[in-house]
Write an enzyme that holds these catalytic residues in place. Structure first.
Site, PDB file in Angstrom:
ATOM      1  N   ASP A   7       0.852  -1.188   0.000  1.00  0.00           N
ATOM      2  CA  ASP A   7       0.000   0.000   0.000  1.00  0.00           C
ATOM      3  C   ASP A   7       0.886   1.235   0.000  1.00  0.00           C
ATOM      4  O   ASP A   7       2.032   1.204   0.482  1.00  0.00           O
ATOM      5  CB  ASP A   7      -0.916   0.019   1.231  1.00  0.00           C
ATOM      6  CG  ASP A   7      -1.894   1.187   1.199  1.00  0.00           C
ATOM      7  OD1 ASP A   7      -2.637   1.304   0.210  1.00  0.00           O
ATOM      8  OD2 ASP A   7      -1.902   1.988   2.147  1.00  0.00           O
ATOM      9  N   HIS A 150      -5.481   6.443   7.459  1.00  0.00           N
ATOM     10  CA  HIS A 150      -4.811   5.533   6.537  1.00  0.00           C
ATOM     11  C   HIS A 150      -3.320   5.502   6.863  1.00  0.00           C
ATOM     12  O   HIS A 150      -2.701   6.529   7.132  1.00  0.00           O
ATOM     13  CB  HIS A 150      -4.998   6.015   5.092  1.00  0.00           C
ATOM     14  CG  HIS A 150      -6.382   5.816   4.577  1.00  0.00           C
ATOM     15  ND1 HIS A 150      -6.653   5.484   3.270  1.00  0.00           N
ATOM     16  CD2 HIS A 150      -7.591   5.895   5.190  1.00  0.00           C
ATOM     17  CE1 HIS A 150      -7.953   5.368   3.096  1.00  0.00           C
ATOM     18  NE2 HIS A 150      -8.545   5.629   4.257  1.00  0.00           N
TER      19      HIS A 150
END
Length: 230
Positions: A7, A150
């Site tokens: 990610d 996040h």
């Protein structure tokens, strides 16, 4: 089989408009099992952080100012990834940023076919249902309570669990040697039996989906097959 769950966090949506990567996190899997090896770096994007991006990941200019530039971490990143399949949620987004950064460094791009998109897998398995990482965590009963913002490494760790559920859960390793005969392999496999889950899986439909199903059955009248007692 080696896979890398990956990610990134960025300053925005488009590297061609000057947006850059500010964080990369990756988790190594071997035969669908985490090995404990990870890759994680914060990166100085050499540009101000837009407020909209800061509200997503919380990485601001002061924090990133002393972090390395991408070209300094690129060799270690490429060495970690090598030719492993990359497991990414919305792979097109992360791949375009990674390859843009590699291009800036005059390093070879990672082939697009090396990536496996868990977003596409989720949409195929559950058409019409939410397919965000948070939604999939709720569906599979995966704890994401620490995900207040996040974060590339945390999201990679969570995505690894989601990915294993999407492909059917962890498969048992029979521990077979390459020198085993086919008869021995069949014997070992025939002796293996799956054990019951210590904790039952939570329901995979929402209250809204259950209510919609009940309403549909009710609209079919008293003769509906689902109303008959078996």
């Amino acid at each position: 089989m080696r896979e890398i769950v990956l990610d990134t966090e960025t300053t925005g949506f488009d590297p061609e408009s000057g947006d850059r990567i500010v964080e990369i996190g990756a988790v190594e899997l071997h035969n669908h099992m985490p090995t404990g090896r990870t890759f994680h770096e914060y990166i100085n994007p050499q540009r101000p952080m837009p407020q909209s991006a800061f509200e997503v990941h919380g990485l601001g200019d002061d924090f990133l100012r002393d972090k390395p530039l991408f070209h300094l971490i690129a060799p270690a990143f490429v060495n970690f990834v090598q030719d492993a399949k990359l497991i990414i949620h919305n792979a097109a987004f992360d791949m375009k940023f990674i390859n843009a950064e590699l291009q800036f460094c005059k390093m070879p791009a990672i082939p697009w076919e090396q990536a496996i998109d868990t977003l596409a897998i989720a949409r195929k398995r559950f058409p019409g249902s939410p397919a965000t990482l948070d939604a999939l965590c709720r569906r599979f009963g995966i704890d994401n309570s620490s995900r207040t913002l996040h974060g590339a490494l945390l999201d990679s760790e969570i995505l690894a669990e989601v990915y294993l559920e999407l492909i059917g859960g962890r498969q048992p390793d029979f521990g077979l040697s390459t020198t085993d005969t086919s008869g021995q392999i069949q014997e070992v496999q025939s002796q293996w039996r799956p054990s019951a889950r210590p904790t039952p899986l939570p329901p995979r439909i929402t209250e809204e989906e259950a209510a919609a199903h009940d309403a549909l059955i009710e609209s079919m009248g008293d003769g509906a097959l689902w109303k008959k007692q078996g």
